[in-house]
Design a protein around this motif. Structure first.
Motif, PDB file in Angstrom:
ATOM      1  N   GLY A   6       0.052  -1.033   0.033  1.00 24.53           N
ATOM      2  CA  GLY A   6       0.330  -0.249  -0.295  1.00 24.53           C
ATOM      3  C   GLY A   6       0.742   1.137  -0.311  1.00 24.53           C
ATOM      4  N   ALA A   7       2.559   1.631   0.291  1.00 25.83           N
ATOM      5  CA  ALA A   7       2.973   2.452  -0.370  1.00 25.83           C
ATOM      6  C   ALA A   7       3.189   3.440  -1.430  1.00 25.83           C
ATOM      7  CB  ALA A   7       4.611   1.939   0.022  1.00 25.83           C
ATOM      8  N   TYR A   8       3.101   2.145  -2.605  1.00 28.62           N
ATOM      9  CA  TYR A   8       2.420   2.613  -3.435  1.00 28.62           C
ATOM     10  C   TYR A   8       1.339   2.982  -4.504  1.00 28.62           C
ATOM     11  CZ  TYR A   8       7.966   1.576  -3.427  1.00 28.62           C
ATOM     12  OH  TYR A   8       8.959   2.254  -3.328  1.00 28.62           O
ATOM     13  N   TYR A   9       0.914   4.357  -4.345  1.00 31.46           N
ATOM     14  CA  TYR A   9      -0.598   4.666  -4.709  1.00 31.46           C
ATOM     15  C   TYR A   9      -0.554   5.838  -5.524  1.00 31.46           C
ATOM     16  CZ  TYR A   9      -1.215   7.029  -0.606  1.00 31.46           C
ATOM     17  OH  TYR A   9      -0.783   8.462   0.095  1.00 31.46           O
ATOM     18  N   ALA A  10      -1.908   5.677  -6.294  1.00 33.08           N
ATOM     19  CA  ALA A  10      -2.161   7.161  -7.196  1.00 33.08           C
ATOM     20  C   ALA A  10      -2.918   7.959  -6.477  1.00 33.08           C
ATOM     21  CB  ALA A  10      -2.715   7.172  -8.083  1.00 33.08           C
ATOM     22  N   TYR A  19       1.057  16.777  -2.465  1.00 35.55           N
ATOM     23  CA  TYR A  19       1.355  15.425  -3.623  1.00 35.55           C
ATOM     24  C   TYR A  19       2.621  15.249  -3.278  1.00 35.55           C
ATOM     25  CZ  TYR A  19      -2.552  15.871  -6.779  1.00 35.55           C
ATOM     26  OH  TYR A  19      -3.241  15.321  -7.152  1.00 35.55           O
ATOM     27  N   VAL A  20       3.300  16.643  -3.264  1.00 30.45           N
ATOM     28  CA  VAL A  20       4.531  16.665  -2.375  1.00 30.45           C
ATOM     29  C   VAL A  20       5.484  16.345  -1.384  1.00 30.45           C
ATOM     30  CG1 VAL A  20       6.619  18.425  -2.002  1.00 30.45           C
ATOM     31  CG2 VAL A  20       5.381  18.800  -3.379  1.00 30.45           C
ATOM     32  N   ARG A  24       7.505  13.083  -0.749  1.00 28.80           N
ATOM     33  CA  ARG A  24       8.748  12.907   0.279  1.00 28.80           C
ATOM     34  C   ARG A  24       7.908  11.664   1.078  1.00 28.80           C
ATOM     35  NH1 ARG A  24       9.211  18.948   1.157  1.00 28.80           N
ATOM     36  NH2 ARG A  24      10.427  19.632  -0.556  1.00 28.80           N
ATOM     37  N   SER A  25       7.480  10.893   1.041  1.00 28.60           N
ATOM     38  CA  SER A  25       6.543   9.927   2.028  1.00 28.60           C
ATOM     39  C   SER A  25       7.113   8.161   1.283  1.00 28.60           C
ATOM     40  CB  SER A  25       5.660   9.702   2.249  1.00 28.60           C
ATOM     41  OG  SER A  25       4.401   9.707   1.415  1.00 28.60           O
ATOM     42  N   LEU A  26       7.515   8.342   0.019  1.00 27.20           N
ATOM     43  CA  LEU A  26       8.090   7.207  -0.394  1.00 27.20           C
ATOM     44  C   LEU A  26       9.366   6.771  -0.172  1.00 27.20           C
ATOM     45  CD1 LEU A  26       6.378   8.007  -3.664  1.00 27.20           C
ATOM     46  CD2 LEU A  26       5.163   5.848  -2.203  1.00 27.20           C
ATOM     47  N   PRO A  27       9.685   6.006  -0.325  1.00 26.69           N
ATOM     48  CA  PRO A  27      10.626   5.134   0.645  1.00 26.69           C
ATOM     49  C   PRO A  27      12.245   5.628  -0.589  1.00 26.69           C
ATOM     50  CG  PRO A  27       9.173   3.224  -0.161  1.00 26.69           C
ATOM     51  CD  PRO A  27       9.348   4.467  -0.309  1.00 26.69           C
ATOM     52  N   ILE A  28      13.348   6.115  -0.211  1.00 28.57           N
ATOM     53  CA  ILE A  28      14.550   6.726  -0.844  1.00 28.57           C
ATOM     54  C   ILE A  28      14.359   5.301  -1.815  1.00 28.57           C
ATOM     55  CG2 ILE A  28      16.787   7.270  -0.490  1.00 28.57           C
ATOM     56  CD1 ILE A  28      16.050   8.843   2.105  1.00 28.57           C
ATOM     57  N   ASN A  29      15.487   3.870  -1.023  1.00 31.16           N
ATOM     58  CA  ASN A  29      15.019   3.044  -1.842  1.00 31.16           C
ATOM     59  C   ASN A  29      14.221   2.236  -2.228  1.00 31.16           C
ATOM     60  OD1 ASN A  29      18.360   3.788  -1.997  1.00 31.16           O
ATOM     61  ND2 ASN A  29      17.360   2.510   0.048  1.00 31.16           N
ATOM     62  N   GLU A  33       8.668  -4.081  -5.366  1.00 21.13           N
ATOM     63  CA  GLU A  33       7.329  -4.013  -5.661  1.00 21.13           C
ATOM     64  C   GLU A  33       6.554  -2.686  -6.570  1.00 21.13           C
ATOM     65  OE1 GLU A  33       4.737  -3.785  -2.130  1.00 21.13           O
ATOM     66  OE2 GLU A  33       6.409  -2.540  -1.040  1.00 21.13           O
ATOM     67  N   ALA A  34       7.714  -1.413  -6.368  1.00 18.52           N
ATOM     68  CA  ALA A  34       7.075  -0.299  -7.272  1.00 18.52           C
ATOM     69  C   ALA A  34       6.752  -0.582  -8.483  1.00 18.52           C
ATOM     70  CB  ALA A  34       8.097   0.496  -6.676  1.00 18.52           C
ATOM     71  N   PHE A  35       8.522  -2.105  -8.650  1.00 19.32           N
ATOM     72  CA  PHE A  35       8.224  -2.051 -10.371  1.00 19.32           C
ATOM     73  C   PHE A  35       7.374  -3.400 -10.557  1.00 19.32           C
ATOM     74  CE2 PHE A  35      12.109   0.268  -9.018  1.00 19.32           C
ATOM     75  CZ  PHE A  35      11.431   1.412 -10.016  1.00 19.32           C
ATOM     76  N   GLY A  36       6.630  -3.950  -9.799  1.00 20.10           N
ATOM     77  CA  GLY A  36       5.710  -5.271  -9.673  1.00 20.10           C
ATOM     78  C   GLY A  36       6.513  -6.226 -10.156  1.00 20.10           C
ATOM     79  N   LEU A  37       7.964  -6.435  -9.369  1.00 17.52           N
ATOM     80  CA  LEU A  37       8.348  -7.548  -9.291  1.00 17.52           C
ATOM     81  C   LEU A  37       8.521  -8.218  -7.620  1.00 17.52           C
ATOM     82  CD1 LEU A  37      12.057  -5.852 -10.002  1.00 17.52           C
ATOM     83  CD2 LEU A  37      10.245  -7.156 -11.854  1.00 17.52           C
TER      84      LEU A  37
END
Length: 95
Positions: A6-10, A19-20, A24-29, A33-37
């Protein structure tokens, strides 16, 4: 939601600051899962990186026949180190 965690959502339509804040709340690394892997993608990437480093280190080893008259590995490494250090430019004085 774009990921199981649930970290990545629209984010819903909101102000620029919202939005900013979300970005900024997204993980630095980024997690795989962000790429569907699969979650093991990080492990595979780390193994591949370690293997690449080991191949590079191995390629630096001398490929000699091992006769007693040849130079030792330490001598070859010391000569290469001196050569590379000799090619470095002197530090630039900024003051």
């Amino acid at each position: 939601r774009f990921s199981p965690s649930g970290a990545y959502y629209a984010p819903s339509h909101a102000s620029y600051e919202t939005y900013v804040q979300y970005i900024r709340s997204l993980p630095i690394n980024q997690m795989p899962e962000a790429f569907g892997l699969h979650a093991n993608a990080n492990l595979i990437a780390a193994i591949n990186e370690a293997m690449r480093i080991l191949r590079t280190a191995n390629s630096l080893m001398p490929k000699t026949g091992g006769g007693e008259g040849g130079r030792s590995k330490d001598t070859i490494l010391a000569e290469a180190t001196e050569k590379f250090l000799g090619e470095l430019k002197k530090p630039f004085d900024t003051e």
